[in-house]
Scaffold this motif. Structure first.
Motif, PDB file in Angstrom:
ATOM      1  N   THR A   1      -5.997   3.613  -9.971  1.00  0.00           N
ATOM      2  CA  THR A   1      -7.284   3.537 -10.682  1.00  0.00           C
ATOM      3  C   THR A   1      -7.236   2.490 -11.787  1.00  0.00           C
ATOM      4  O   THR A   1      -8.181   1.707 -11.954  1.00  0.00           O
ATOM      5  N   SER A   2      -6.124   2.428 -12.511  1.00  0.00           N
ATOM      6  CA  SER A   2      -5.976   1.366 -13.522  1.00  0.00           C
ATOM      7  C   SER A   2      -6.107  -0.006 -12.866  1.00  0.00           C
ATOM      8  O   SER A   2      -6.798  -0.893 -13.380  1.00  0.00           O
ATOM      9  N   LEU A   3      -5.446  -0.185 -11.734  1.00  0.00           N
ATOM     10  CA  LEU A   3      -5.482  -1.507 -11.076  1.00  0.00           C
ATOM     11  C   LEU A   3      -6.890  -1.842 -10.600  1.00  0.00           C
ATOM     12  O   LEU A   3      -7.313  -3.003 -10.663  1.00  0.00           O
ATOM     13  N   ALA A   4      -7.624  -0.830 -10.146  1.00  0.00           N
ATOM     14  CA  ALA A   4      -9.004  -1.076  -9.711  1.00  0.00           C
ATOM     15  C   ALA A   4      -9.845  -1.567 -10.886  1.00  0.00           C
ATOM     16  O   ALA A   4     -10.670  -2.479 -10.749  1.00  0.00           O
ATOM     17  N   GLU A   5      -9.608  -0.981 -12.062  1.00  0.00           N
ATOM     18  CA  GLU A   5     -10.353  -1.409 -13.261  1.00  0.00           C
ATOM     19  C   GLU A   5      -9.972  -2.838 -13.625  1.00  0.00           C
ATOM     20  O   GLU A   5     -10.834  -3.687 -13.901  1.00  0.00           O
ATOM     21  N   GLN A   6      -8.653  -3.099 -13.650  1.00  0.00           N
ATOM     22  CA  GLN A   6      -8.180  -4.394 -14.142  1.00  0.00           C
ATOM     23  C   GLN A   6      -8.555  -5.539 -13.198  1.00  0.00           C
ATOM     24  O   GLN A   6      -8.835  -6.642 -13.666  1.00  0.00           O
ATOM     25  N   THR A   7      -8.598  -5.254 -11.891  1.00  0.00           N
ATOM     26  CA  THR A   7      -9.011  -6.317 -10.973  1.00  0.00           C
ATOM     27  C   THR A   7     -10.523  -6.543 -11.062  1.00  0.00           C
ATOM     28  O   THR A   7     -10.975  -7.684 -11.109  1.00  0.00           O
ATOM     29  N   ALA A   8     -11.294  -5.458 -11.137  1.00  0.00           N
ATOM     30  CA  ALA A   8     -12.757  -5.622 -11.212  1.00  0.00           C
ATOM     31  C   ALA A   8     -13.149  -6.404 -12.463  1.00  0.00           C
ATOM     32  O   ALA A   8     -14.102  -7.181 -12.455  1.00  0.00           O
ATOM     33  N   LEU A   9     -12.377  -6.223 -13.548  1.00  0.00           N
ATOM     34  CA  LEU A   9     -12.677  -6.936 -14.796  1.00  0.00           C
ATOM     35  C   LEU A   9     -12.017  -8.309 -14.846  1.00  0.00           C
ATOM     36  O   LEU A   9     -12.277  -9.089 -15.759  1.00  0.00           O
ATOM     37  N   GLY A  10     -11.123  -8.598 -13.889  1.00  0.00           N
ATOM     38  CA  GLY A  10     -10.410  -9.874 -13.898  1.00  0.00           C
ATOM     39  C   GLY A  10      -9.462  -9.983 -15.081  1.00  0.00           C
ATOM     40  O   GLY A  10      -9.524 -10.945 -15.858  1.00  0.00           O
ATOM     41  N   LYS A  11      -8.567  -9.011 -15.234  1.00  0.00           N
ATOM     42  CA  LYS A  11      -7.607  -9.045 -16.348  1.00  0.00           C
ATOM     43  C   LYS A  11      -6.227  -9.478 -15.864  1.00  0.00           C
ATOM     44  O   LYS A  11      -5.728  -8.949 -14.859  1.00  0.00           O
ATOM     45  N   PRO A  12      -5.576 -10.413 -16.572  1.00  0.00           N
ATOM     46  CA  PRO A  12      -4.171 -10.697 -16.259  1.00  0.00           C
ATOM     47  C   PRO A  12      -3.336  -9.473 -16.596  1.00  0.00           C
ATOM     48  O   PRO A  12      -3.679  -8.741 -17.539  1.00  0.00           O
ATOM     49  N   MET A  13      -2.267  -9.234 -15.828  1.00  0.00           N
ATOM     50  CA  MET A  13      -1.515  -7.983 -16.014  1.00  0.00           C
ATOM     51  C   MET A  13      -0.010  -8.207 -15.987  1.00  0.00           C
ATOM     52  O   MET A  13       0.477  -9.066 -15.263  1.00  0.00           O
ATOM     53  N   ILE A  14       0.695  -7.365 -16.743  1.00  0.00           N
ATOM     54  CA  ILE A  14       2.145  -7.215 -16.586  1.00  0.00           C
ATOM     55  C   ILE A  14       2.349  -5.771 -16.126  1.00  0.00           C
ATOM     56  O   ILE A  14       1.920  -4.839 -16.813  1.00  0.00           O
ATOM     57  N   LEU A  15       2.941  -5.595 -14.936  1.00  0.00           N
ATOM     58  CA  LEU A  15       3.044  -4.259 -14.357  1.00  0.00           C
ATOM     59  C   LEU A  15       4.490  -3.775 -14.312  1.00  0.00           C
ATOM     60  O   LEU A  15       5.389  -4.520 -13.915  1.00  0.00           O
TER      61      LEU A  15
ATOM     62  N   THR B   1      -9.742 -11.216 -10.208  1.00  0.00           N
ATOM     63  CA  THR B   1     -11.162 -10.995  -9.887  1.00  0.00           C
ATOM     64  C   THR B   1     -11.408 -10.964  -8.385  1.00  0.00           C
ATOM     65  O   THR B   1     -12.236 -10.193  -7.902  1.00  0.00           O
ATOM     66  N   THR B   2     -10.680 -11.802  -7.641  1.00  0.00           N
ATOM     67  CA  THR B   2     -10.924 -11.862  -6.192  1.00  0.00           C
ATOM     68  C   THR B   2     -10.561 -10.538  -5.512  1.00  0.00           C
ATOM     69  O   THR B   2     -11.008 -10.279  -4.397  1.00  0.00           O
ATOM     70  N   LEU B   3      -9.755  -9.692  -6.175  1.00  0.00           N
ATOM     71  CA  LEU B   3      -9.335  -8.425  -5.568  1.00  0.00           C
ATOM     72  C   LEU B   3     -10.193  -7.243  -6.008  1.00  0.00           C
ATOM     73  O   LEU B   3     -10.038  -6.137  -5.504  1.00  0.00           O
ATOM     74  N   GLY B   4     -11.078  -7.464  -6.954  1.00  0.00           N
ATOM     75  CA  GLY B   4     -11.845  -6.352  -7.521  1.00  0.00           C
ATOM     76  C   GLY B   4     -13.074  -5.986  -6.694  1.00  0.00           C
ATOM     77  O   GLY B   4     -13.599  -6.790  -5.933  1.00  0.00           O
ATOM     78  N   VAL B   5     -13.509  -4.721  -6.834  1.00  0.00           N
ATOM     79  CA  VAL B   5     -14.730  -4.247  -6.160  1.00  0.00           C
ATOM     80  C   VAL B   5     -15.660  -3.682  -7.235  1.00  0.00           C
ATOM     81  O   VAL B   5     -15.656  -2.483  -7.515  1.00  0.00           O
ATOM     82  N   PRO B   6     -16.471  -4.552  -7.869  1.00  0.00           N
ATOM     83  CA  PRO B   6     -17.245  -4.106  -9.029  1.00  0.00           C
ATOM     84  C   PRO B   6     -18.443  -3.206  -8.701  1.00  0.00           C
ATOM     85  O   PRO B   6     -19.029  -2.631  -9.618  1.00  0.00           O
ATOM     86  N   ASP B   7     -18.797  -3.053  -7.406  1.00  0.00           N
ATOM     87  CA  ASP B   7     -19.919  -2.142  -7.093  1.00  0.00           C
ATOM     88  C   ASP B   7     -19.422  -0.918  -6.315  1.00  0.00           C
ATOM     89  O   ASP B   7     -20.151  -0.327  -5.511  1.00  0.00           O
ATOM     90  N   ALA B   8     -18.173  -0.515  -6.583  1.00  0.00           N
ATOM     91  CA  ALA B   8     -17.542   0.549  -5.789  1.00  0.00           C
ATOM     92  C   ALA B   8     -18.275   1.891  -5.898  1.00  0.00           C
ATOM     93  O   ALA B   8     -18.346   2.636  -4.916  1.00  0.00           O
ATOM     94  N   ALA B   9     -18.805   2.221  -7.076  1.00  0.00           N
ATOM     95  CA  ALA B   9     -19.498   3.519  -7.219  1.00  0.00           C
ATOM     96  C   ALA B   9     -20.726   3.539  -6.307  1.00  0.00           C
ATOM     97  O   ALA B   9     -20.980   4.528  -5.615  1.00  0.00           O
ATOM     98  N   ASP B  10     -21.474   2.442  -6.291  1.00  0.00           N
ATOM     99  CA  ASP B  10     -22.664   2.387  -5.415  1.00  0.00           C
ATOM    100  C   ASP B  10     -22.255   2.532  -3.949  1.00  0.00           C
ATOM    101  O   ASP B  10     -22.920   3.221  -3.180  1.00  0.00           O
ATOM    102  N   GLN B  11     -21.161   1.871  -3.581  1.00  0.00           N
ATOM    103  CA  GLN B  11     -20.710   1.950  -2.182  1.00  0.00           C
ATOM    104  C   GLN B  11     -20.287   3.373  -1.821  1.00  0.00           C
ATOM    105  O   GLN B  11     -20.581   3.875  -0.738  1.00  0.00           O
ATOM    106  N   PHE B  12     -19.588   4.034  -2.743  1.00  0.00           N
ATOM    107  CA  PHE B  12     -19.119   5.398  -2.470  1.00  0.00           C
ATOM    108  C   PHE B  12     -20.316   6.361  -2.404  1.00  0.00           C
ATOM    109  O   PHE B  12     -20.372   7.250  -1.553  1.00  0.00           O
ATOM    110  N   ILE B  13     -21.276   6.154  -3.285  1.00  0.00           N
ATOM    111  CA  ILE B  13     -22.465   7.027  -3.304  1.00  0.00           C
ATOM    112  C   ILE B  13     -23.249   6.890  -1.989  1.00  0.00           C
ATOM    113  O   ILE B  13     -23.742   7.877  -1.433  1.00  0.00           O
TER     114      ILE B  13
END
Ligand code: UD1
Length: 366
Positions: free
Chosen positions: A272-286, A345-357
């Motif tokens: 879930t963290s990764l889904a947030e960070q990709t949708a927002l386009g955040k650089p990450m150290i994992l 950003t290319t990995l994020g799904v910013p409309d995921a809630a709409d798709q799930f609904i």
């Protein structure tokens, strides 16, 4: 619509459920929601705080080895199923949605016995135990990763992303930096070990803390609610205090306001963290947790490293020095951060809630 949602234990299962019902309410304020969670998970505070009706069941997980405790697990499962059935008969939902964690087992199993349509959401590419059990009778499955699809019967699962991604992207309201005594205009690194904090990450951060004092950026170090006192004690024992540009806090309750405003995220590799960070386009150290089923966090992290969105530090090589060095290198190199952000950003799904609904609505009987 009348909907029951269930998911719990950790934030990774709770926030996707909450994001879904929040978005449903936004689309149709007359939506009636009941959240059924566990008695001991983080949901018992997070859900009522978010303003939703909450009922709790006592549940626990199976031990992988032979153990008498498993008899108690079975007893609790059967009694939770009976209680969940009564809750469902009283609430009369059109659909019951589960987002994983032990508690969603009895709730969706009860719904299946009552012939109420059920939908599950799988956040990880490796399917969790409860979702595997529920998959036999579930009406539809929403998954975040295409890799999870073959684990379900053909035609059952659809890729929808992770609904929580949309909540952070929509992120209504702005973060109040004064709450942390930090500045709204200084570049910021956010450090947290999943929804519960991570012991080794916390230890490495305590060792690294003094090095941040003179840096041209600020640091938010989230310890995890239950680990805050331990970190304070470690800091005291090491004679370390947080400099003015560092905030040490137990938990961030308003991540959808904070996360969009930070410049680098350091943490575990929970789905879930990764889904947030990709949708927002955040650089990450994992720093993936090696303690989860099938080492799935390492797989999650590797895919982001390969895409150029993240750097990885294994828990084995995590020290104050490696952690500070990797953070400092990125926080002083905006170009590199920008390239990672674009890849994320290319990995994020910013409309995921709409798709799930959309998927949830497709199973409701008229
Ligand atoms: C140890 C464990 O079992 N981890 C699993 C668990 O992780 P965990 O619950 O830690 O899940 P994630 O890292 O995926 O999600 C954490 C969630 O909590 C939020 N958050 C976190 C800290 C904070 O202070 N405030 C806050 O709101 C994050 O923004 C995110 O929404 O569920 C994930 C999703 O099924 C799995 O991929 C992880 O492997």
């Amino acid at each position: 619509m009348r909907i029951v949602v269930s998911g719990g234990g950790t934030g990774g299962h709770i926030y996707p459920a909450l994001a879904t019902v929040k978005q449903l309410k936004k689309q149709d304020p007359s939506t009636e929601v009941l959240y059924i969670g566990g008695e001991r998970g983080l949901e018992k505070t997070i859900v009522p705080d978010a303003g939703f009706d909450f009922k709790a069941l006592a549940v626990q997980g199976f031990k992988r080895s032979l153990s008498v405790d498993n008899f108690k697990t079975i007893y609790l499962f059967l009694s939770a199923t009976r209680k969940a059935k009564q809750m469902l008969l009283d609430f009369k939902p059109d659909v019951v949605v589960g987002t994983g964690g032990y508690v969603s087992g009895p709730v969706l199993y009860a719904a299946q016995q009552l012939q109420i349509p059920t939908v599950i959401h799988e956040q990880n590419s490796v399917v969790g135990v409860t979702n595997k059990f529920l998959a036999r009778k579930v009406t539809k499955v929403g998954v975040a990763f295409p890799a999870a699809i073959p684990a379900f019967k053909p035609g059952l699962a659809t890729v929808v992303g992770n609904p929580r991604a949309q909540e952070v992207v929509d992120g209504e309201g702005s973060f109040n930096w004064a709450d942390l005594n930090l500045s709204a205009t200084v570049p910021t690194v956010l450090i947290f070990g999943g929804s519960q904090g991570a012991l080794k990450l916390n230890k490495a951060m305590v060792a690294a803390l003094p090095k941040f004092a003179d840096r041209p950026y600020q640091v938010i170090f989230v310890t995890g609610g239950k680990r805050f006192d331990e970190v304070q004690a470690d800091m005291q024992a090491a004679g370390v205090t947080a400099a003015a540009n560092v905030a040490v806090v137990p938990y961030i309750g308003n991540m959808p306001q904070l996360m969009p405003a930070v410049d680098l995220v350091v943490g575990r590799a929970g789905a879930t963290s990764l889904a947030e960070q990709t949708a927002l386009g955040k650089p990450m150290i994992l720093i993936p947790s090696p303690y989860v089923t099938n080492d799935h966090q390492t797989k999650n992290a590797r895919s982001l490293v390969e895409a150029g969105a993240a750097e990885m530090i294994t828990e084995e090589s995590l020290t104050g020095t490696t952690l500070f060095g990797t953070i400092d290198q990125l926080m002083t190199n905006q170009g590199e951060r920008q390239a990672m952000a674009t890849a994320a950003t290319t990995l994020g799904v910013p409309d995921a809630a709409d798709q799930f609904i959309k998927l949830i609505k497709s199973v409701i009987k008229n």
